[in-house]
Scaffold this active site. Structure first.
Site, PDB file in Angstrom:
ATOM      1  N   HIS A 228       0.870  -1.178   0.000  1.00 16.66           N
ATOM      2  CA  HIS A 228       0.000   0.000   0.000  1.00 16.66           C
ATOM      3  C   HIS A 228       0.903   1.224   0.000  1.00 16.66           C
ATOM      4  O   HIS A 228       1.643   1.447   0.957  1.00 16.66           O
ATOM      5  CB  HIS A 228      -0.899  -0.001   1.236  1.00 16.66           C
ATOM      6  CG  HIS A 228      -1.835  -1.171   1.272  1.00 16.66           C
ATOM      7  ND1 HIS A 228      -3.088  -1.132   0.717  1.00 16.66           N
ATOM      8  CD2 HIS A 228      -1.686  -2.434   1.760  1.00 16.66           C
ATOM      9  CE1 HIS A 228      -3.677  -2.307   0.871  1.00 16.66           C
ATOM     10  NE2 HIS A 228      -2.847  -3.124   1.500  1.00 16.66           N
TER      11      HIS A 228
ATOM     12  N   ARG B 232      -0.301   4.352  -0.585  1.00 19.03           N
ATOM     13  CA  ARG B 232      -1.098   5.438   0.017  1.00 19.03           C
ATOM     14  C   ARG B 232      -1.283   6.680  -0.842  1.00 19.03           C
ATOM     15  O   ARG B 232      -2.020   7.569  -0.466  1.00 19.03           O
ATOM     16  CB  ARG B 232      -0.496   5.874   1.368  1.00 19.03           C
ATOM     17  CG  ARG B 232      -0.339   4.765   2.387  1.00 19.03           C
ATOM     18  CD  ARG B 232      -1.653   4.120   2.735  1.00 19.03           C
ATOM     19  NE  ARG B 232      -1.509   3.182   3.859  1.00 19.03           N
ATOM     20  CZ  ARG B 232      -2.325   2.160   4.068  1.00 19.03           C
ATOM     21  NH1 ARG B 232      -3.336   1.927   3.234  1.00 19.03           N
ATOM     22  NH2 ARG B 232      -2.140   1.364   5.099  1.00 19.03           N
TER      23      ARG B 232
ATOM     24  N   ASN C 201      -6.448   0.820  -2.923  1.00 22.00           N
ATOM     25  CA  ASN C 201      -7.343   1.449  -1.929  1.00 22.00           C
ATOM     26  C   ASN C 201      -6.785   2.797  -1.487  1.00 22.00           C
ATOM     27  O   ASN C 201      -6.546   3.056  -0.317  1.00 22.00           O
ATOM     28  CB  ASN C 201      -7.566   0.528  -0.726  1.00 22.00           C
ATOM     29  CG  ASN C 201      -6.294   0.177   0.015  1.00 22.00           C
ATOM     30  OD1 ASN C 201      -5.214   0.174  -0.565  1.00 22.00           O
ATOM     31  ND2 ASN C 201      -6.412  -0.103   1.300  1.00 22.00           N
TER      32      ASN C 201
ATOM     33  N   ASP D 203      -8.784  -4.851  -2.545  1.00 22.91           N
ATOM     34  CA  ASP D 203      -8.077  -5.080  -1.281  1.00 22.91           C
ATOM     35  C   ASP D 203      -8.223  -3.922  -0.305  1.00 22.91           C
ATOM     36  O   ASP D 203      -8.236  -2.759  -0.684  1.00 22.91           O
ATOM     37  CB  ASP D 203      -6.587  -5.316  -1.536  1.00 22.91           C
ATOM     38  CG  ASP D 203      -5.847  -5.538  -0.233  1.00 22.91           C
ATOM     39  OD1 ASP D 203      -6.272  -6.412   0.531  1.00 22.91           O
ATOM     40  OD2 ASP D 203      -4.864  -4.815   0.030  1.00 22.91           O
TER      41      ASP D 203
ATOM     42  N   HIS E  70      -9.045 -10.006  -0.981  1.00 19.70           N
ATOM     43  CA  HIS E  70      -8.842  -9.998   0.468  1.00 19.70           C
ATOM     44  C   HIS E  70     -10.027 -10.777   1.036  1.00 19.70           C
ATOM     45  O   HIS E  70     -11.122 -10.248   1.105  1.00 19.70           O
ATOM     46  CB  HIS E  70      -8.829  -8.535   0.939  1.00 19.70           C
ATOM     47  CG  HIS E  70      -9.031  -8.329   2.407  1.00 19.70           C
ATOM     48  ND1 HIS E  70      -8.133  -7.642   3.186  1.00 19.70           N
ATOM     49  CD2 HIS E  70     -10.035  -8.685   3.247  1.00 19.70           C
ATOM     50  CE1 HIS E  70      -8.579  -7.596   4.435  1.00 19.70           C
ATOM     51  NE2 HIS E  70      -9.731  -8.213   4.500  1.00 19.70           N
TER      52      HIS E  70
ATOM     53  N   HIS F 204      -2.858 -12.576   1.545  1.00 21.53           N
ATOM     54  CA  HIS F 204      -2.530 -12.741   2.972  1.00 21.53           C
ATOM     55  C   HIS F 204      -3.347 -13.819   3.689  1.00 21.53           C
ATOM     56  O   HIS F 204      -4.089 -13.545   4.626  1.00 21.53           O
ATOM     57  CB  HIS F 204      -2.623 -11.407   3.723  1.00 21.53           C
ATOM     58  CG  HIS F 204      -3.813 -10.548   3.370  1.00 21.53           C
ATOM     59  ND1 HIS F 204      -5.103 -11.006   3.385  1.00 21.53           N
ATOM     60  CD2 HIS F 204      -3.891  -9.244   3.003  1.00 21.53           C
ATOM     61  CE1 HIS F 204      -5.933 -10.026   3.053  1.00 21.53           C
ATOM     62  NE2 HIS F 204      -5.210  -8.952   2.808  1.00 21.53           N
TER      63      HIS F 204
ATOM     64  N   ASP G 213       2.160  -7.066   2.416  1.00 24.72           N
ATOM     65  CA  ASP G 213       0.990  -6.256   2.800  1.00 24.72           C
ATOM     66  C   ASP G 213       1.465  -4.986   3.524  1.00 24.72           C
ATOM     67  O   ASP G 213       0.853  -4.545   4.502  1.00 24.72           O
ATOM     68  CB  ASP G 213       0.011  -7.054   3.673  1.00 24.72           C
ATOM     69  CG  ASP G 213      -1.345  -6.364   3.826  1.00 24.72           C
ATOM     70  OD1 ASP G 213      -1.568  -5.321   3.169  1.00 24.72           O
ATOM     71  OD2 ASP G 213      -2.167  -6.855   4.600  1.00 24.72           O
TER      72      ASP G 213
ATOM     73  N   HIS H  49       1.101   3.484   8.313  1.00 22.29           N
ATOM     74  CA  HIS H  49       0.215   4.420   9.009  1.00 22.29           C
ATOM     75  C   HIS H  49       1.068   5.394   9.809  1.00 22.29           C
ATOM     76  O   HIS H  49       2.087   5.012  10.381  1.00 22.29           O
ATOM     77  CB  HIS H  49      -0.733   3.683   9.964  1.00 22.29           C
ATOM     78  CG  HIS H  49      -1.769   2.872   9.254  1.00 22.29           C
ATOM     79  ND1 HIS H  49      -2.767   3.442   8.511  1.00 22.29           N
ATOM     80  CD2 HIS H  49      -1.952   1.525   9.165  1.00 22.29           C
ATOM     81  CE1 HIS H  49      -3.528   2.492   7.993  1.00 22.29           C
ATOM     82  NE2 HIS H  49      -3.042   1.308   8.365  1.00 22.29           N
TER      83      HIS H  49
END
Lengths: 427, 322
Positions: free
Chosen positions: A65, A67, A97, A155, A182, A235, A308, A312
């Site tokens: 990811h 972002r 996403n 996902d 997912h 995953h 994965d 954050h």
């Protein structure tokens, strides 16, 4: 004639050629030019000594990811691509996403362009299955593939509508791309914040039962069988899920599946103390599940290792457990974790590790790389298998530091990452 | 600045306490009971200490009980109430912790909707932290006051059979009771609708009764939990009427018990749902004794966390009327 580069005397591990031995590797024009026990360096050849180091086809992380667009305070395509090469990855697949999601050709083009501009790892966009990730109707799959998307997935969220998943598995066959899912039945798990079980009960945290993941794995396998489409299960974390995939493969279902380093190593006990760095989705499960994921990886039921990577910001993780978001960063710890806790613990040998982290992801997603055969792209990972280091999230190239592995001592340090013949990382 | 006494810096839960520490709190509460019976209900045990009651969730009984305990020990107290979205709560918590730290307070009593919130705060500030209920995790002072009330009436806890009845899944009271009672040698059971009773509770060392009739046959003590209206709305039970019919504690049901059962309820009660009025107001109900004991237990906890010694509690509070 452009400059040539000779990687001299490294231990070349390339499962695509069933090779594990000391070799010289000549690179020219971004490609592998020659591979032999001994190669002559010409006057214009740059020689890089690789004695004592392991040289492999570039590692490929098919689940990250980045972002961007939307959450650049967590990660950008550039910072993620730099974190990737620092972790030895020459290619990454960027999940859609984002905000806005990658659900049209323009956004696919943006991700590709930003990836190229970063000049680190190759960044392959993955498009959404559904428009707006809303789970209702197909996104512009064909146009996204034409623009450069290599797979589709929603996902971050599962596809709850089984009819839509069936259509996706059918439609994607026109473009030869896998549909990645997912697997999670939200009606069973939406209230949960960690694995359902004794630890959750003690901590007073609502749980996500294995059945939520199992039910969707089984559904996806049935739909892949029904449609003849290629399902890639992301995953995988449950023992039953691994077993269902094993059985489906023996029936000839077109399924590939991935395991993450954290689901191979940690159990839900890592959540003890309400550690938000151990909060992810799917959640860390029990020892029996970890053992099953390990044996599934060992016997090839699970084809690939993917991180994965889910950055954050620390503000978001520095919160009460139920308020913290899911996910951990993984790009810069994966190789060391796998060498130390998967290879050294006898689950995979070095060849099988390279298979799961390079050859298989290339094959599943039909990417260049995954081999050092002459004529292939010069995407190469060089690491020192014996160097020990301690995970320090403050040193990550990623913009985020949310790792449950801080302070862990690991074996295997990346010395050089080469993408298209160009060294993009030296460590 | 904080002190460290017989309990350590904080009281986050009963799971991490030893049997001896729990007994020390209960024993320390005994002499403090008398303060609330005096004409002038104040002793200088915590004079000069500042305590913040930080309530992120609505509470009347627990907050007032803590406040009386603090005031009767002469502490200076401030109440902060806050509600908001879950994310806003999380963000507030970090910053609130830092702000409190900056104001050099001595103790924080925290109630929060997220499991783990009390420990989260305790790890980030040097002040003593008392958990007044965090999500579905623990409510240690409730567990302690329940045990004190049982001990008052039954003379002991070891060997008693205590069944907790109701919404076990979401209950911090159930968890604190289980940990505390097991450490003090009681046998513990839980009873409730299976939708509100995760199977893993059996692994905590308690018996599980799906039907209340069996629990009543087995138990010496029933601790009856409140059934929140939200549980019905979320579909865990089909109706409050049906809940009362199947799991409600009524005098008809209790008459079938082989012995008189002691009845506890942490409050606030839903009369006619989990407990019928004739039971709540009946001779075996100790529900109001729980409330009285709550103040004494909280005084004991505050005293011990501030560095007080259990054996010096009697002297610390002074003799008779001031």
């Amino acid at each position: 004639m452009s400059a040539r580069t000779l990687l001299r005397g490294g231990r070349v591990v390339d499962p695509s050629q069933k090779l594990d031995g000391v070799r010289d590797l000549m690179l020219a024009d971004g490609m592998v030019a020659a591979l032999a026990p001994e190669l002559e360096a010409g006057p214009d050849t740059r020689v890089i000594e690789c004695g004592g180091l392991v040289v492999t086809p570039g590692l490929i992380d098919a689940h990250v990811h980045l972002r961007e667009p939307g959450d650049e305070h967590k990660e950008t395509i550039a910072s993620g691509a730099r974190a990737a090469v620092a972790g030895g990855f020459t290619s990454v697949l960027a999940m859609p996403n984002t905000n806005p999601p990658i659900d049209d050709p323009a956004t696919v083009g943006f991700v590709l362009a930003e990836g190229r501009r970063a000049g680190a790892a190759r960044v392959y966009p993955v498009g959404c299955i559904s428009a707006g990730r809303a789970g209702e109707r197909l996104a512009l799959v064909g146009e996204m593939v034409e623009a450069g998307a290599v797979a589709i997935t929603d996902d971050g969220s599962p596809v709850m509508d089984s009819g839509l998943m069936r259509l996706a598995l059918l439609y994607a066959q026109a473009f030869g791309i896998p549909v990645a899912d997912h697997p999670e039945d939200l009606t069973l798990s939406a209230r949960g914040h960690m694995n359902a079980g004794l630890v959750a009960t003690r901590l007073g945290l609502p749980g996500k039962p294995n059945a939520a993941e199992d039910a969707h794995i089984v559904r996806d396998l049935l739909l892949a069988e029904l449609t003849g489409g290629h399902i890639h299960l992301q995953h995988v974390s449950t023992a039953f899920g691994v077993e269902m995939i094993r059985q489906a493969k023996s029936r000839g279902v077109r399924v590939s599946a991935e395991a993450t380093p954290h689901h191979l190593i940690l159990t839900d006990e890592a959540v003890e103390g309400y550690r938000t760095e151990a909060k992810m989705n799917p959640p860390l499960r029990t020892r029996a599940d970890v053992d099953a994921v390990r044996s599934g990886l060992g016997d090839g039921t699970l084809d690939t290792i993917a991180t994965d990577h889910a950055p954050h910001h620390y503000d978001e993780k520095e919160a009460a457990f139920t308020d913290a978001p899911n996910g951990i960063v993984g790009l810069e710890t994966a190789l060391g974790l796998v060498l130390t806790h998967v290879v050294d613990e006898g689950i995979l040998d070095l060849t099988a590790m390279v298979e799961r982290m390079s050859c298989q992801p290339a094959k599943v997603f039909r990417l260049p790389g995954g081999t050092l055969a002459p004529g292939s792209v010069a995407d190469i990972t060089v690491f020192d298998p014996d160097a020990r280091w301690v995970v320090d999230p403050k040193a990550f190239r990623s913009r985020s530091r949310n790792s449950p592995f801080a302070g862990w001592e690991l074996r295997g340090q990346v010395r050089r990452t080469i993408v298209g013949g160009r060294t993009v990382f030296e460590g | 600045m904080s002190q460290t006494g017989a309990l350590g810096k904080d009281l986050v839960g009963l799971e991490s306490l030893s049997r001896e520490q729990i007994v020390a709190i209960l024993d320390t509460a005994e002499p403090f009971k008398e303060i609330s019976e005096r004409r002038i209900k104040k002793v200088p045990v915590l004079r000069g200490k500042t305590i913040v009651n930080l309530f992120f969730e609505a509470s009347t009984r627990t907050r007032v009980s803590f406040e009386f305990a603090e005031k009767r020990l002469s502490a200076d107290t401030v109440n902060i109430s806050s509600t908001g979205s879950s994310v806003a709560k999380g963000e507030t918590l970090v910053d609130t912790a830092r702000n409190l730290e900056a104001m050099r307070i001595d103790m924080v009593v925290i109630r929060h909707g997220s499991s783990g919130a009390a420990g989260f705060l305790a790890d980030r500030i040097p002040s003593n932290v008392v958990n007044a209920g965090d999500g579905a995790h623990e409510h240690p002072t409730q567990g302690l006051l329940d045990m004190l009330t049982i001990r008052d009436r039954m003379g002991r806890i070891g060997g008693l059979k205590v069944c907790i009845v109701g919404d076990i899944l979401h209950s911090r009271v159930a968890r604190s009771n289980i940990y505390g009672l097991l450490k003090l040698g009681a046998e513990v059971a839980v009873c409730g609708p299976p939708t509100l009773l995760p199977r893993s509770f059996g692994e905590l060392g308690v018996r599980v009764f799906p039907r209340v009739e069996e629990a009543i046959q087995w138990a010496d003590v029933l601790n009856v939990l409140r059934l929140q209206l939200e549980r019905m709305e979320a579909g865990y039970v089909p109706s409050l009427r049906e809940y009362n019919r199947i799991w409600g504690i009524s005098s008809e049901r209790l008459e079938k018990a082989p012995r008189d059962l002691l009845i506890l309820h942490p409050g606030p009660m839903n009369r006619g749902v989990e407990i019928d009025s004739d039971v709540a107001d009946g001779p075996h109900s100790v529900i109001l004794n729980q409330v009285t004991n709550g103040v004494a237990v909280r005084m004991a906890v505050l005293y011990l966390l501030s560095g007080g010694q259990p054996e010096k509690a009697e002297a610390a509070k002074g003799g008779g009327e001031a």
